[in-house]
Design a protein around this motif. Structure first.
Motif, PDB file in Angstrom:
ATOM      1  N   LEU A   1       4.980  -5.618   0.223  1.00  0.00           N
ATOM      2  CA  LEU A   1       3.945  -6.656   0.198  1.00  0.00           C
ATOM      3  C   LEU A   1       2.566  -6.056   0.445  1.00  0.00           C
ATOM      4  O   LEU A   1       1.579  -6.503  -0.146  1.00  0.00           O
ATOM      5  N   GLU A   2       2.509  -5.047   1.287  1.00  0.00           N
ATOM      6  CA  GLU A   2       1.225  -4.401   1.578  1.00  0.00           C
ATOM      7  C   GLU A   2       0.665  -3.719   0.321  1.00  0.00           C
ATOM      8  O   GLU A   2      -0.530  -3.795   0.034  1.00  0.00           O
TER       9      GLU A   2
ATOM     10  N   LEU B   1       1.372  -4.512  -2.777  1.00  0.00           N
ATOM     11  CA  LEU B   1       1.016  -5.579  -3.710  1.00  0.00           C
ATOM     12  C   LEU B   1      -0.338  -6.184  -3.357  1.00  0.00           C
ATOM     13  O   LEU B   1      -1.196  -6.373  -4.212  1.00  0.00           O
ATOM     14  N   GLU B   2      -0.544  -6.463  -2.070  1.00  0.00           N
ATOM     15  CA  GLU B   2      -1.816  -7.027  -1.612  1.00  0.00           C
ATOM     16  C   GLU B   2      -2.961  -6.063  -1.868  1.00  0.00           C
ATOM     17  O   GLU B   2      -4.024  -6.457  -2.345  1.00  0.00           O
ATOM     18  N   SER B   3      -2.751  -4.781  -1.580  1.00  0.00           N
ATOM     19  CA  SER B   3      -3.789  -3.774  -1.790  1.00  0.00           C
ATOM     20  C   SER B   3      -4.176  -3.699  -3.267  1.00  0.00           C
ATOM     21  O   SER B   3      -5.364  -3.660  -3.607  1.00  0.00           O
ATOM     22  N   GLU B   4      -3.161  -3.687  -4.142  1.00  0.00           N
ATOM     23  CA  GLU B   4      -3.418  -3.638  -5.586  1.00  0.00           C
ATOM     24  C   GLU B   4      -4.170  -4.888  -6.045  1.00  0.00           C
ATOM     25  O   GLU B   4      -5.095  -4.819  -6.847  1.00  0.00           O
ATOM     26  N   SER B   5      -3.783  -6.041  -5.510  1.00  0.00           N
ATOM     27  CA  SER B   5      -4.433  -7.297  -5.875  1.00  0.00           C
ATOM     28  C   SER B   5      -5.912  -7.288  -5.471  1.00  0.00           C
ATOM     29  O   SER B   5      -6.784  -7.668  -6.255  1.00  0.00           O
ATOM     30  N   VAL B   6      -6.181  -6.853  -4.251  1.00  0.00           N
ATOM     31  CA  VAL B   6      -7.562  -6.789  -3.766  1.00  0.00           C
ATOM     32  C   VAL B   6      -8.387  -5.841  -4.635  1.00  0.00           C
ATOM     33  O   VAL B   6      -9.519  -6.151  -5.022  1.00  0.00           O
TER      34      VAL B   6
ATOM     35  N   GLN C   1      -9.096  -7.461  -8.011  1.00  0.00           N
ATOM     36  CA  GLN C   1     -10.104  -8.512  -7.849  1.00  0.00           C
ATOM     37  C   GLN C   1     -11.499  -7.905  -7.711  1.00  0.00           C
ATOM     38  O   GLN C   1     -12.473  -8.406  -8.289  1.00  0.00           O
TER      39      GLN C   1
END
Length: 82
Positions: free
Chosen positions: A63-64, A66-71, A74
Motif C-alpha cells: 500500500l505504501e 501504491l500511495e507513493s506512486e499515486s502521489v 498526481q
C-alpha cells in the motif's frame, strides 16, 4: 461437465445454469467464441475488476508503494511534468 442444448432462433445458445454458475457467467457478461476446426469453444471474457479480484496475481505491491506512486503521478499531472 458436458451437456446438450438446442440452437434457438437467430442461432442463439442458452448456457445451462449449472455450467454458467460454475464459470461465474451472468446475464450481460461477454464471452469469447473460438472456432477450433470442427469445435466451438466459449470462454468468459473477464474485465479488469474481475481479474483484479479473482485473476492470477503476477506482481505484488505494498500500500505504501501504491500511495507513493499515486502521489508522484498526481504531482506530475498538476505540474505538467512528464
Amino acid at each position: 461437465m458436458t451437456t446438450v442444448t438446442r440452437v434457438g432462433k437467430k442461432r442463439t445458445l442458452v448456457i445451462p445454469k449449472k455450467i454458467a454458475e460454475k464459470l461465474g457467467i451472468r446475464e450481460g457478461d461477454r464471452v469469447r467464441i473460438t472456432l477450433l476446426e470442427d469445435k466451438i469453444v466459449l470462454e468468459p471474457e473477464r474485465d479488469a475488476v474481475w481479474l483484479s479480484l479473482h485473476g492470477k496475481k503476477i506482481a505484488k505491491i505494498s500500500l505504501e508503494e501504491l500511495e507513493s506512486e499515486s502521489v508522484e503521478e498526481q504531482r506530475k499531472y498538476i505540474e505538467g511534468v512528464d
